[in-house]
Write a protein that holds these residues in place. Structure first.
Motif, short mmCIF file in Angstrom:
data_model
loop_
_atom_site.label_atom_id
_atom_site.label_comp_id
_atom_site.label_asym_id
_atom_site.label_seq_id
_atom_site.Cartn_x
_atom_site.Cartn_y
_atom_site.Cartn_z
N LYS A 38 -5.16 -1.54 1.77
CA LYS A 38 -5.23 -0.14 2.21
C LYS A 38 -4.94 0.76 1.01
O LYS A 38 -4.20 0.39 0.10
N GLU B 157 -15.81 -3.35 1.31
CA GLU B 157 -15.93 -2.40 2.42
C GLU B 157 -15.55 -0.99 1.95
O GLU B 157 -14.66 -0.82 1.12
N VAL C 47 -15.02 3.33 3.26
CA VAL C 47 -14.76 4.24 4.37
C VAL C 47 -14.68 5.65 3.81
O VAL C 47 -14.29 5.86 2.66
N SER D 216 0.83 -1.22 0.00
CA SER D 216 0.00 0.00 0.00
C SER D 216 0.85 1.26 0.00
O SER D 216 0.37 2.35 0.30
N LYS E 61 -3.94 7.53 4.77
CA LYS E 61 -4.09 6.12 4.42
C LYS E 61 -5.32 5.55 5.13
O LYS E 61 -5.55 5.83 6.32
N THR E 62 -6.10 4.79 4.42
CA THR E 62 -7.28 4.17 5.01
C THR E 62 -6.86 3.03 5.95
O THR E 62 -5.72 2.57 5.93
N LYS E 63 -7.78 2.57 6.73
CA LYS E 63 -7.57 1.33 7.47
C LYS E 63 -7.59 0.19 6.46
O LYS E 63 -7.89 0.39 5.27
N GLU E 64 -7.30 -1.01 6.88
CA GLU E 64 -7.39 -2.15 5.97
C GLU E 64 -8.85 -2.42 5.65
O GLU E 64 -9.65 -2.67 6.56
N LEU E 65 -9.18 -2.34 4.38
CA LEU E 65 -10.56 -2.52 3.94
C LEU E 65 -10.76 -3.92 3.38
O LEU E 65 -9.98 -4.37 2.52
N LYS E 66 -11.78 -4.58 3.84
CA LYS E 66 -12.13 -5.89 3.30
C LYS E 66 -12.78 -5.72 1.93
O LYS E 66 -13.27 -4.63 1.60
#
Length: 268
Positions: free
Chosen positions: A134, A168, A170, A26, A160-165
């Motif tokens: 991410k 998902e 955000v 990422s 940076k986003t959180k870890e997205l499934k």
């Protein structure tokens, strides 16, 4: 292509995790990779056909008549890195902010809100691929055409986003202050914000803009400044400065009571 940079002691484990699929990359490039060396503006002042002088005692004096051999004038001005490549439309191998992942992301519902000199940009980022990952969201700003000597765009914020499934989403929020849009005016000895309509560009890299937003910006009152007296200090060889001058410099070397210190620029 996996660019590991200087990963440190755990670099081997990190690379193994990425190559094996245990982790999804990422990272984003912190520089532009040009197509060839001559595409970089700084190449005009690099003596590629001469042997560079290694006289470490040369303190600013020209000892050679051949340009750039022992004395270099940096002529790029503010057009360094992506500011040069993007402003002048140079083709590149990999742009600033570029980086792939094992998944893909979609950007949606971008919006900008202005509130008392603070510009808040929000955008929804959704993982549209099949694995978790991410994303780094980047916010660039383009000044009005009337602004003199400004790059096509400048990076002003990123997150940076959180870890997205997979599937998902955000909402990522980025903020820029009006003062962050200022440029230094040598004639006025001040940081000045050019009023007008600014473009807020949400992107995955400097060359991959996902959304373009516009907002009106007024000249911020704090950029005018005043030359109020400051307790006498010595800069270099006893040069006196003022509060306003001190406010408009970044990591300026000061000699104070025979001690060399570096003062960060205030509120910038």
């Amino acid at each position: 292509i996996l660019c590991a940079w200087q990963a440190g002691q755990e670099g081997g484990n990190s690379v193994a995790d990425v190559l094996s699929g245990k982790a999804s990359p990422s990272g984003k490039l912190t520089m532009t990779f040009p197509v060839k060396f001559e595409d970089a503006a700084s190449s005009d002042n690099f003596p590629i056909d001469m042997r560079v002088s290694t006289d470490l005692m040369n303190k600013g004096g020209k000892k050679n008549d051949v340009k750039n051999v022992d004395y270099t004038n940096y002529e790029e001005d503010i057009y360094v890195g992506y500011r040069y490549f993007d402003t002048f439309g140079k083709q590149v191998s990999y742009p600033f902010g570029y980086g792939l992942s094992y998944t893909t992301f979609a950007y949606d519902k971008a919006a900008v809100k202005a509130d008392n000199g603070v510009y808040t940009v929000s955008v929804e980022v959704k993982n549209t691929g099949k694995v978790a990952g991410k994303e780094v969201v980047q916010l660039y700003v383009s000044a009005p055409d009337v602004a003199a000597n400004k790059p096509e765009k400048e990076l002003k914020a990123f997150a940076k986003t959180k870890e997205l499934k997979p599937g998902e989403a955000v909402v990522v929020t980025l903020k820029v202050n009006a003062d962050d849009l200022a440029s230094y005016d040598e004639a006025a000895s001040a940081w000045v914000v050019t009023p007008g309509n600014y473009k807020f560009l949400v992107g995955a890299s400097s060359r991959d803009i996902k959304a373009t937003l516009e907002a009106g910006v007024e000249q911020h009152p704090e950029t005018s400044g005043t030359d109020e007296p400051l307790e006498e200090m010595r800069v270099g060889l006893s040069e006196k400065i003022t509060n306003h001058t001190l406010k408009n410099i970044l990591l300026y070397p000061l000699v104070w009571q025979d001690v060399l210190i570096f003062v960060p620029r205030i509120n910038r």
